[in-house]
Scaffold this active site. Structure first.
Site, PDB file in Angstrom:
ATOM      1  N   GLY A 104     -46.023  25.598  -2.233  1.00  0.00           N
ATOM      2  CA  GLY A 104     -45.527  26.893  -1.999  1.00  0.00           C
ATOM      3  C   GLY A 104     -44.479  27.590  -3.046  1.00  0.00           C
ATOM      4  O   GLY A 104     -44.512  27.096  -3.987  1.00  0.00           O
ATOM      5  N   CYS A 105     -43.482  28.381  -2.451  1.00  0.00           N
ATOM      6  CA  CYS A 105     -42.768  29.072  -3.435  1.00  0.00           C
ATOM      7  C   CYS A 105     -41.897  27.942  -3.861  1.00  0.00           C
ATOM      8  O   CYS A 105     -41.300  27.043  -3.335  1.00  0.00           O
ATOM      9  CB  CYS A 105     -41.755  30.068  -2.226  1.00  0.00           C
ATOM     10  SG  CYS A 105     -40.483  30.792  -3.411  1.00  0.00           S
ATOM     11  N   PHE A 106     -41.766  27.991  -5.411  1.00  0.00           N
ATOM     12  CA  PHE A 106     -41.012  26.960  -6.001  1.00  0.00           C
ATOM     13  C   PHE A 106     -39.411  26.974  -5.809  1.00  0.00           C
ATOM     14  O   PHE A 106     -38.696  26.374  -5.992  1.00  0.00           O
ATOM     15  CB  PHE A 106     -41.181  26.954  -7.712  1.00  0.00           C
ATOM     16  CG  PHE A 106     -41.265  28.166  -8.417  1.00  0.00           C
ATOM     17  CD1 PHE A 106     -40.849  29.525  -7.830  1.00  0.00           C
ATOM     18  CD2 PHE A 106     -42.001  28.444  -9.344  1.00  0.00           C
ATOM     19  CE1 PHE A 106     -40.787  30.481  -8.640  1.00  0.00           C
ATOM     20  CE2 PHE A 106     -42.108  29.386 -10.205  1.00  0.00           C
ATOM     21  CZ  PHE A 106     -41.492  30.631  -9.716  1.00  0.00           C
TER      22      PHE A 106
END
EC number: 1.8.4.11
Length: 278
Positions: A104-106
């Site tokens: 997902g979002c880093f």
């Protein structure tokens, strides 16, 4: 202004050429640069530009490179705090190895690893795609095939690759192939990128163990793929949890609540099935 005038003008020129700069951002930058080129006072043009950018900067809604520029012209202490990338570029030492995870979002994948003893470096970037030097907007737009990921350099005397994979499972939803939590789309799909055959075998075994553990009601769909070029994300994204602590805490809390609820649902489902069998 603390920054060198020629440096700021160079930044303006580069942002105008940067394909990731939004059209409306580019129009403001162009006006400022044209004013300077036509003899207007440098400080006045930069002050006007800062005022135009400020409303979006306060809402964290500027593109990453323009954000870095805004921090520079406002003399923000975060400006120039470029992330130390020396560990990423230099060769690994005798007791060092790398792991690459997409979950997902880093923004939410750095702090859980970086704050642990034995982790040497964690950088955010893009990998698994078909374009060189992708930008953030190109990746999230789904144009490049990349996913947001983190590259972790770890001390093999303290961490084993198997332990890192097990921590990765705790941070992600391995049953969702189309994103993670609120982050939807191919650039957020969960992937373990393996750098050698040993890592592949460990990851495959760990994935199989997780599938057989009964912890999830749905199939484990996290992909295991060979590592390819890891392109570093813009400076704005590096160590996001330190640069934007309040926003990060909200994102982290939301992910944790989702994962806790998911695991609770699984336990309740197992309990209900046992009761039905009696």
């Amino acid at each position: 202004m603390k920054n060198n005038q020629s440096e700021i003008i160079g930044d303006l020129y580069n942002l105008l050429l940067n394909p990731a700069t939004r059209d409306w951002e580019r129009s403001l930058l162009r006006i400022a640069k044209a004013g300077i080129d036509n003899g207007a006072k440098f400080e006045d043009q930069i002050a006007k530009l800062e005022a135009e950018l400020r409303p979006l900067a306060l809402r964290n809604n500027l593109t990453p490179d323009v954000t870095d520029f805004y921090l520079k012209i406002t003399n923000d202490p975060l400006a120039g705090s470029s992330f130390d990338l020396s560990a990423h570029y230099q060769g690994d030492g005798p007791h060092q190895a790398r792991a690459i995870f997409a979950g997902g979002c880093f923004w939410c994948m750095v702090e859980p690893f970086e704050t642990r003893s034995g982790i040497i470096s964690v950088v955010s970037g893009y990998t698994g795609g078909h374009m060189d030097n992708p930008t953030y907007e190109q990746v999230v737009g789904g144009y490049t095939g990349h996913v947001e990921a983190v590259e972790i350099i770890f001390d093999t005397q303290i961490w084993s690759y198997k332990e890192l994979v097990e921590l990765y499972w705790q941070l992600t939803d391995p049953t969702d192939a189309f994103g993670q939590m609120a982050d939807r789309g191919s650039s957020y799909r969960p992937v373990i990128f393996v750098t050698n055959e040993e890592q592949r075998q460990i990851a495959e075994r760990s994935k199989q163990d997780l599938a057989e553990s009964g912890r999830y009601n749905h199939p484990i769909v996290t992909a295991i793929e060979p590592a390819s070029t890891f392109w570093l994300a813009e400076n704005f994204h590096q160590q996001f949890y330190q640069k934007n602590p309040r926003r990060y805490k909200k994102l982290k809390r939301s992910r944790q609540q989702f994962l806790v609820f998911q695991r609770m649902q699984t336990k309740l489902g197992h309990g209900w099935n046992r009761l039905r069998k009696k």
